[in-house]
Design a protein around this motif. Sequence first.
Motif, PDB file in Angstrom:
ATOM      1  N   CYS A  50       0.806  -1.400  -0.044  1.00 14.46           N
ATOM      2  CA  CYS A  50      -0.024   0.047  -0.082  1.00 14.46           C
ATOM      3  C   CYS A  50       0.848   1.377   0.172  1.00 14.46           C
ATOM      4  O   CYS A  50       0.279   2.297  -0.259  1.00 14.46           O
ATOM      5  CB  CYS A  50      -0.977   0.174   1.150  1.00 14.46           C
ATOM      6  SG  CYS A  50      -0.078   0.172   2.772  1.00 14.46           S
ATOM      7  N   THR A 314      -7.855  -5.897  -1.621  1.00 15.02           N
ATOM      8  CA  THR A 314      -6.739  -4.748  -2.436  1.00 15.02           C
ATOM      9  C   THR A 314      -7.508  -4.504  -3.988  1.00 15.02           C
ATOM     10  O   THR A 314      -7.421  -3.071  -4.097  1.00 15.02           O
ATOM     11  CB  THR A 314      -5.542  -5.635  -2.827  1.00 15.02           C
ATOM     12  OG1 THR A 314      -5.039  -5.948  -1.449  1.00 15.02           O
ATOM     13  CG2 THR A 314      -4.597  -4.969  -3.444  1.00 15.02           C
ATOM     14  N   LYS A 338      -6.041  -1.407   3.459  1.00  9.90           N
ATOM     15  CA  LYS A 338      -6.250  -2.921   2.485  1.00  9.90           C
ATOM     16  C   LYS A 338      -5.927  -4.059   3.177  1.00  9.90           C
ATOM     17  O   LYS A 338      -5.071  -4.183   4.128  1.00  9.90           O
ATOM     18  CB  LYS A 338      -5.026  -2.662   1.321  1.00  9.90           C
ATOM     19  CG  LYS A 338      -5.238  -1.797   0.412  1.00  9.90           C
ATOM     20  CD  LYS A 338      -4.099  -1.782  -0.582  1.00  9.90           C
ATOM     21  CE  LYS A 338      -4.072  -0.769  -1.417  1.00  9.90           C
ATOM     22  NZ  LYS A 338      -2.862  -1.199  -2.669  1.00  9.90           N
ATOM     23  N   ILE A 340      -4.845  -7.386   3.193  1.00  7.45           N
ATOM     24  CA  ILE A 340      -4.106  -7.905   2.374  1.00  7.45           C
ATOM     25  C   ILE A 340      -3.846  -9.222   2.944  1.00  7.45           C
ATOM     26  O   ILE A 340      -3.440  -9.601   4.170  1.00  7.45           O
ATOM     27  CB  ILE A 340      -2.783  -7.200   2.117  1.00  7.45           C
ATOM     28  CG1 ILE A 340      -3.207  -5.775   1.347  1.00  7.45           C
ATOM     29  CG2 ILE A 340      -1.699  -7.948   1.314  1.00  7.45           C
ATOM     30  CD1 ILE A 340      -2.127  -4.894   0.900  1.00  7.45           C
TER      31      ILE A 340
END
Length: 348
Positions: A50, A314, A338, A340
């Motif tokens: 990110c 994402t 995000k 992830i």
Amino acid sequence: MFSLFSKKGPKRLSIKGIEQVIEVQAKETILQAALRSNVAFPHSCRVGGCAACKCKLASGHVKELIESSYVLSAQELKQGYILACQSVPKGDISIEVALDTHTSQFEAKSLTGSVVKQWPLTHDITALEVELPTPLPFVSGQYADISLPGLSDASRSYSFSKPYDANKNLIQFFIKHVPGGELSPIVMQKKLVGQQIQIDGPYGDFHLREDSSAIICIAGGSGLAPVKALLEQALSENVKRDVTFIFAARTQQDLYCLDEIKNIEKNWPANFKFVVVLSDEPKTSNWRGHRGYVTDVMAEFLSGNEQAYLCGPTLMINAAVATLRKYSIPANKIFFDKFITKADVVAA
């Protein structure tokens, strides 16, 4: 043969603007060392996806664990920017970064609590309520690392799903089942009430910023947790800003917390629009709302003057951020977290 980790003793990390010199242990990244030392270092995903933790290397050298050129621009790389979550110091280093003073007031702690409530929200998202021995102050939008001693050695990050309540030592998380995961399958399949749970946090710099502009929130899947908590805290603080909240899900069976969101909408002191968009709802169903992806409906609600808060997978966030930028919303008014997974990192 030379090895990055062959040099004995910790390295010294200096951050411009703070007097504290941090000792970085062997194999430890800049971000890990900073968070361990209770430095309010900006970050989000912690796996190099990110760029929220980007910082400028002022002196010294680092070993980068992954290639950063896919998230940092050519200009940033030329200026010496690195990803703190993927950079291990080779020796003493000095960096420059804009610290998050809002979250720095909340000291990270390591506490052992107990699961007091567990219930399904959808077919693949489970809620856990945890009782702690002492208070754990945090700001809505932040997260904690949790683990289940005796059941798994894995530690995973989950956002708080309710605002901090100084009168109760209770916290909540929404945990989405990840097939093949080390922690989420246990949460989904086992009865955990009474189980000890390790909580480390709070961490993260995803939180509502002071501003007068309208707010657009976008959440997907279990990304609803921090966005809901953020709005609930704002409601309790009588924030009077117009809000559009877009919730993305696959089908109607993936919708949850609708009553809580309707309560926020009912009591919000300004305009509040709640929009649901379903990507995989069968065409033969009784659904009369929006279909498609968040990017298919965002334009209807954007003026270009909003402050944006996004949380979820994402791909969804990347697409939504691109749409926000298309409508002239500057990067410094876009905040996201995000969710992830290891699979995302491998793909990147």
